[in-house]
Design a protein around this motif. Structure first.
Motif, PDB file in Angstrom:
ATOM      1  N   GLY A 130      20.930  -0.599 -27.443  1.00  0.00           N
ATOM      2  CA  GLY A 130      19.902  -1.428 -27.331  1.00  0.00           C
ATOM      3  C   GLY A 130      18.810  -0.863 -28.334  1.00  0.00           C
ATOM      4  N   CYS A 131      19.270  -0.258 -29.301  1.00  0.00           N
ATOM      5  CA  CYS A 131      18.293   0.214 -30.453  1.00  0.00           C
ATOM      6  C   CYS A 131      18.996   0.038 -31.621  1.00  0.00           C
ATOM      7  CB  CYS A 131      18.245   1.985 -30.187  1.00  0.00           C
ATOM      8  SG  CYS A 131      17.169   2.619 -31.549  1.00  0.00           S
ATOM      9  N   THR A 132      17.922  -0.612 -32.613  1.00  0.00           N
ATOM     10  CA  THR A 132      18.379  -0.959 -33.789  1.00  0.00           C
ATOM     11  C   THR A 132      17.534  -0.622 -35.079  1.00  0.00           C
ATOM     12  OG1 THR A 132      17.840  -3.082 -33.751  1.00  0.00           O
ATOM     13  CG2 THR A 132      20.317  -2.979 -32.954  1.00  0.00           C
ATOM     14  N   ALA A 133      17.984  -0.631 -36.200  1.00  0.00           N
ATOM     15  CA  ALA A 133      16.969  -0.414 -37.403  1.00  0.00           C
ATOM     16  C   ALA A 133      16.953  -1.550 -38.438  1.00  0.00           C
ATOM     17  CB  ALA A 133      16.911   0.909 -38.038  1.00  0.00           C
ATOM     18  N   ALA A 134      16.070  -1.676 -38.956  1.00  0.00           N
ATOM     19  CA  ALA A 134      15.993  -2.764 -39.784  1.00  0.00           C
ATOM     20  C   ALA A 134      17.103  -2.940 -41.236  1.00  0.00           C
ATOM     21  CB  ALA A 134      14.622  -3.107 -40.657  1.00  0.00           C
ATOM     22  N   GLY A 135      17.699  -4.000 -41.305  1.00  0.00           N
ATOM     23  CA  GLY A 135      19.040  -3.914 -42.344  1.00  0.00           C
ATOM     24  C   GLY A 135      20.034  -4.448 -41.789  1.00  0.00           C
ATOM     25  N   SER A 136      21.218  -4.711 -42.725  1.00  0.00           N
ATOM     26  CA  SER A 136      22.467  -5.026 -42.173  1.00  0.00           C
ATOM     27  C   SER A 136      23.473  -4.287 -43.206  1.00  0.00           C
ATOM     28  CB  SER A 136      22.537  -6.425 -42.539  1.00  0.00           C
ATOM     29  OG  SER A 136      22.296  -6.702 -43.906  1.00  0.00           O
ATOM     30  N   TYR A 137      25.035  -4.419 -42.800  1.00  0.00           N
ATOM     31  CA  TYR A 137      25.893  -3.860 -43.545  1.00  0.00           C
ATOM     32  C   TYR A 137      26.723  -4.775 -44.518  1.00  0.00           C
ATOM     33  CZ  TYR A 137      25.096  -0.112 -39.967  1.00  0.00           C
ATOM     34  OH  TYR A 137      24.609   0.694 -39.144  1.00  0.00           O
ATOM     35  N   ARG A 138      26.878  -4.403 -45.628  1.00  0.00           N
ATOM     36  CA  ARG A 138      27.757  -5.022 -46.743  1.00  0.00           C
ATOM     37  C   ARG A 138      28.933  -4.335 -47.032  1.00  0.00           C
ATOM     38  NH1 ARG A 138      22.710  -4.662 -49.169  1.00  0.00           N
ATOM     39  NH2 ARG A 138      23.676  -3.547 -50.729  1.00  0.00           N
ATOM     40  N   TYR A 139      30.089  -5.242 -47.048  1.00  0.00           N
ATOM     41  CA  TYR A 139      31.433  -4.465 -47.395  1.00  0.00           C
ATOM     42  C   TYR A 139      31.909  -4.658 -48.744  1.00  0.00           C
ATOM     43  CZ  TYR A 139      36.448  -3.653 -47.293  1.00  0.00           C
ATOM     44  OH  TYR A 139      37.636  -3.168 -47.512  1.00  0.00           O
ATOM     45  N   THR A 171      43.999   6.752 -45.436  1.00  0.00           N
ATOM     46  CA  THR A 171      43.968   5.802 -46.541  1.00  0.00           C
ATOM     47  C   THR A 171      42.709   5.178 -46.294  1.00  0.00           C
ATOM     48  OG1 THR A 171      46.222   5.687 -46.793  1.00  0.00           O
ATOM     49  CG2 THR A 171      44.862   3.788 -48.116  1.00  0.00           C
ATOM     50  N   VAL A 172      41.827   5.372 -47.366  1.00  0.00           N
ATOM     51  CA  VAL A 172      40.701   4.427 -47.458  1.00  0.00           C
ATOM     52  C   VAL A 172      40.528   3.241 -48.351  1.00  0.00           C
ATOM     53  CG1 VAL A 172      38.039   4.769 -47.852  1.00  0.00           C
ATOM     54  CG2 VAL A 172      39.264   6.637 -46.940  1.00  0.00           C
ATOM     55  N   VAL A 173      40.130   2.147 -47.752  1.00  0.00           N
ATOM     56  CA  VAL A 173      40.377   0.796 -48.533  1.00  0.00           C
ATOM     57  C   VAL A 173      38.939   0.285 -48.823  1.00  0.00           C
ATOM     58  CG1 VAL A 173      42.663   0.327 -47.818  1.00  0.00           C
ATOM     59  CG2 VAL A 173      40.772  -0.651 -46.634  1.00  0.00           C
ATOM     60  N   GLY A 174      37.982   0.583 -48.091  1.00  0.00           N
ATOM     61  CA  GLY A 174      36.495   0.006 -48.354  1.00  0.00           C
ATOM     62  C   GLY A 174      35.648   0.987 -47.757  1.00  0.00           C
ATOM     63  N   ARG A 175      34.415   0.112 -47.648  1.00  0.00           N
ATOM     64  CA  ARG A 175      33.077   0.804 -47.120  1.00  0.00           C
ATOM     65  C   ARG A 175      32.216  -0.123 -46.875  1.00  0.00           C
ATOM     66  NH1 ARG A 175      30.236   5.278 -47.397  1.00  0.00           N
ATOM     67  NH2 ARG A 175      27.941   5.233 -48.113  1.00  0.00           N
ATOM     68  N   TRP A 176      31.497  -0.045 -45.309  1.00  0.00           N
ATOM     69  CA  TRP A 176      30.441  -0.948 -45.046  1.00  0.00           C
ATOM     70  C   TRP A 176      29.281  -0.101 -45.499  1.00  0.00           C
ATOM     71  CZ3 TRP A 176      31.050  -5.722 -43.390  1.00  0.00           C
ATOM     72  CH2 TRP A 176      32.012  -6.000 -42.797  1.00  0.00           C
ATOM     73  N   GLN A 177      28.497  -0.746 -46.363  1.00  0.00           N
ATOM     74  CA  GLN A 177      27.229   0.071 -46.795  1.00  0.00           C
ATOM     75  C   GLN A 177      25.882  -0.533 -46.186  1.00  0.00           C
ATOM     76  OE1 GLN A 177      26.906   2.857 -48.851  1.00  0.00           O
ATOM     77  NE2 GLN A 177      24.658   2.838 -47.894  1.00  0.00           N
TER      78      GLN A 177
END
Length: 526
Positions: free
Chosen positions: A93-102, A146-152
């Motif tokens: 129930g707690c969020t901050a402004a913004g979103s994630y891009r892959y 193995t790392v293939v990507g990132r949500w920023q």
């Protein structure tokens, strides 16, 4: 317990363990499924200040992990957590402004060997207590990923005032996540039951003293060089979670009290907002000149520094008659104009001056944030009152008369035709033809007593014309060839339209343009 500094954390599924009968290890699986009781020494270990930029975790509950994946991929806001010691709790129930891009990356392999309990608590603080008994039993544990990507997500530490919802227990916001596949096992790595590929949601693995320990998620064989809009279907396990500690009000106030702006510059407290161009953007604290750069200021740079002499003529695409009139308004060599804004200055000249003064040109989102009064979101720099002669130096009655008088060539030219009607912002006179002394319109000052954010002269910014779309957000000034145009803000003494003196007013100009209604001010990093 004091929350640790921002750290990166890795998640893994809890494994379904098989149990045997008739042997001394019959209760191994059930014992491993129970969370050990933390002794004081263990809690002390969780708080050990051994700095690791990217510690790993493999014991987060599967249902929390699944929900986090959904929130990150589909949500429009960033996720908050309570993170203290060896525990992290997802706060739905707690969020901050913004979103994630892959963003996909070239697959990268990472391997770790744990032989001491201290290594577990240093690298895997969440769930290290669960693994300590396994380490003692098997002597060593190995982790391959193995790392293939990132949500920023967003950058910078969010302030508590920026959170939304039930956030009383929130300590951190998740700012980024790495994804891929992983396998944790005892070094002996005996035969594993249920070899149907990597586990999906905790299935397909077994554990006993004879067969060793296994934790896994994702299919390493599916972790190819995939550059789509999201991670590969079988290689999307959350491996690391980067968190930023929430800034408490006292910390924010103390930090801002320590920030020192140059003389005659105002501190503009940062924040996040939906800009008129660029969508949701985040602005850090910065300092901004309270007044536009004056003729005398620029002359000092030309005399002692790297600045070239101010031009005495205008340069932009227009008619010869208009250019002649515009050149007569350049302030560079005119007596009595030393306290007026420097104008007829190109973008490169403005940027050189700000560098000499120890600053830079503001970006256009910084400029707009300052003009709006930050979170106050003002329509005009001074507030909501409609423009008038006491608020802004724009084109009023005096401007229309002056242009008619000074530009006879621009009249229709036929004796039997009436002279043209010149447009104007309002029907009163502000008493100034051309530029005014900087700061003259006190009623139109913005937040922090920043003057002339509307009118007098348009102002160069650091932002180029280039923009591109990424997900739901548009970023200004990055990517693509430079067209040679820069964004200007704020309106000028020739502005005749209400839209030109609003906080969202924007014009693109060639960086070589020299206009009588175009100047600048500088920004500084505190």
């Amino acid at each position: 317990m004091t929350a640790p500094r921002p750290a990166a954390l890795a998640f893994g599924f809890a494994v379904l363990l098989s149990s045997g009968t008739g042997c001394r290890n019959a209760n191994l699986a059930s014992a491993m499924a129970q969370t050990p009781t933390y002794e004081p020494e263990g809690q002390t270990r969780c708080g050990v200040a051994r700095s690791h930029a990217r510690p790993l975790i493999i014991e987060w509950p599967a249902h929390d992990r699944s929900e986090l994946e959904t929130l990150v991929a589909e949500g429009e806001r960033m996720v908050a957590v309570r993170y203290a010691g060896c525990e992290m709790e997802l706060l739905r129930g707690c969020t901050a402004a913004g979103s994630y891009r892959y963003q996909g990356v070239q697959p990268k392999r990472e391997d770790y060997v744990f032989k001491r309990a201290d290594d577990l608590y240093a690298k895997i603080p969440l769930g290290a207590a669960n693994l300590e008994a396994e380490l003692e039993r098997h002597g060593a544990l190995t982790l391959g990923m193995t790392v293939v990507g990132r949500w920023q997500g967003g950058h910078g530490r969010p302030a508590r005032v920026d959170l939304r919802g039930d956030c009383e227990r929130a300590t951190h916001v998740i700012s980024g996540l790495s994804v891929g596949a992983f396998r944790l096992s005892s070094e002996a790595g005996a035969e594993i039951r249920g070899e149907v590929g990597w586990m999906n949601a905790g299935g397909g693995a077994g554990s006993s003293a004879a067969r060793g320990l296994v934790r896994s998620d994702g299919d390493l064989g599916a972790c190819g060089d995939d550059r789509g809009d999201g991670p590969p279907n079988r290689c999307r396990a959350l491996l690391r979670v980067e968190v930023e500690a929430i800034r408490e009000p006292a910390e924010v106030a103390a930090a801002r009290a320590r920030q020192v702006c140059p003389r005659d510059a105002a501190l503009v407290e940062g924040g996040r907002f939906r800009a008129s161009v660029g969508g949701q953007v985040e602005v850090a604290d910065f300092c901004l000149d309270r007044e536009e750069v004056r003729v005398a200021d620029y002359a000092a740079c030309a005399a002692k520094g790297p600045c070239s002499e101010a031009a005495t003529s205008a340069r932009f695409k227009t008619s010869a008659a208009e250019l002649e009139w515009a050149s007569a308004q350049c302030n560079g060599d005119r007596s009595g104009k030393r306290r007026h804004p420097i104008n007829c200055i190109s973008w490169n000249q403005a940027a050189a001056y700000c560098q000499w003064a120890g600053g830079r040109l503001p970006t256009e989102v910084e400029w707009e944030w300052a003009a709006r009064g930050g979170e106050q979101e003002r329509t005009y720099a001074w507030g909501e009152q409609e423009p008038g002669p006491r608020l802004v130096n724009a084109c009023g009655e005096e401007c229309a008369r002056a242009r008619a008088r000074l530009q006879p060539e621009l009249k229709h030219g036929l004796k039997d035709m009436p002279p043209p009607t010149w447009l104007k912002l309002h029907n009163k006179s502000d008493g100034v033809v051309g530029t005014a002394r900087v700061g003259s319109f006190a009623g139109g000052r913005g937040r922090g007593q920043v003057a002339d954010l509307a009118g007098n002269v348009w102002e160069w910014t650091a932002s180029s014309e280039i923009s591109y779309q990424t997900g739901e957000e548009q970023h200004i000034g990055w990517g693509g060839p430079d067209t040679g145009r820069r964004a200007t803000r704020g309106g000028g003494f020739l502005s005749t339209d209400d839209a030109d003196v609003r906080t969202t007013a924007r014009r693109l100009r060639d960086l070589k343009d020299r206009r009588p209604d175009l100047g600048f001010r500088c920004a500084y990093d505190p």
